[in-house]
Design a protein around this motif. Structure first.
Motif, PDB file in Angstrom:
ATOM      1  N   GLY A 123       1.445  -0.836  -0.084  1.00  0.00           N
ATOM      2  CA  GLY A 123      -0.144   0.232   0.203  1.00  0.00           C
ATOM      3  C   GLY A 123       0.759   1.569  -0.020  1.00  0.00           C
ATOM      4  N   ALA A 124       0.638   2.184   1.062  1.00  0.00           N
ATOM      5  CA  ALA A 124       1.799   3.351   0.690  1.00  0.00           C
ATOM      6  C   ALA A 124       2.661   3.248   2.204  1.00  0.00           C
ATOM      7  N   ALA A 125       2.616   2.141   2.222  1.00  0.00           N
ATOM      8  CA  ALA A 125       3.707   1.663   3.594  1.00  0.00           C
ATOM      9  C   ALA A 125       4.961   0.734   3.505  1.00  0.00           C
ATOM     10  N   LYS A 126       5.938   1.167   3.480  1.00  0.00           N
ATOM     11  CA  LYS A 126       7.140   0.958   3.500  1.00  0.00           C
ATOM     12  C   LYS A 126       7.273  -0.389   4.151  1.00  0.00           C
ATOM     13  N   GLN A 127       7.886  -1.978   3.590  1.00  0.00           N
ATOM     14  CA  GLN A 127       7.947  -2.932   4.439  1.00  0.00           C
ATOM     15  C   GLN A 127       9.475  -3.109   4.513  1.00  0.00           C
ATOM     16  N   GLU A 128      10.093  -3.768   5.480  1.00  0.00           N
ATOM     17  CA  GLU A 128      11.648  -4.040   5.457  1.00  0.00           C
ATOM     18  C   GLU A 128      11.741  -5.556   6.146  1.00  0.00           C
TER      19      GLU A 128
END
Length: 144
Positions: A123-128
């Motif tokens: 979505g709009a969130a960056k994941q790591e």
């Protein structure tokens, strides 16, 4: 002998209509809540599947690169990086030398740390996500 008369109570049609509308409203709210719950379960399943795919690929890359380190020259003091991009996920592979010593204070040569950092957008969130291991380079060298 006594005669009992039953009183019949007549309801106004407007009250019947109001009761039907109230019942339809309650039913529609329950239906909307059920659809929303099913949608949330679907979204969670998609997120979990994507995260499992990334974790599995990170594990595979970690095994692959830690087993093939003997083919590469020994890293100097700097960290080497390699970037891969697959299915919208960027995998950054980092190999850095480790300066470890045994109990006697002797340095352990050819020890490296292999780390993989995966980044993607949900979505709009960056994941790591990150995975790492230590490798003794000569361990996987073939016997000659």
């Amino acid at each position: 002998m006594t005669c009992f008369r039953h009183r019949v109570r007549w309801q106004a049609p407007a009250f019947t209509l109001l009761e039907v509308l109230l019942a339809v409203f309650v039913f529609s709210m329950a239906a909307v809540a059920l659809v929303e719950a099913v949608q949330q379960v679907g979204n969670t399943t998609v997120l979990q599947r994507r995260e499992a795919m990334v974790q599995d690929r990170m594990s595979s890359l970690l095994v692959e690169y830690s087993r093939l380190l003997w083919k590469q020259p020994a890293p100097a003091s700097a960290t080497s990086e390699k970037v891969l991009e697959e299915d919208g996920v960027t995998y950054t592979l980092q190999v850095a030398p480790l300066e470890l010593k045994n109990k006697d204070g002797q340095p352990l040569p050819e020890m490296v740390q292999v780390a993989i950092v995966a980044t993607w957008k949900e979505g709009a969130a960056k994941q790591e996500a990150t995975a790492s291991t230590w490798v003794f380079r000569p361990l996987f060298r073939p016997v000659q």
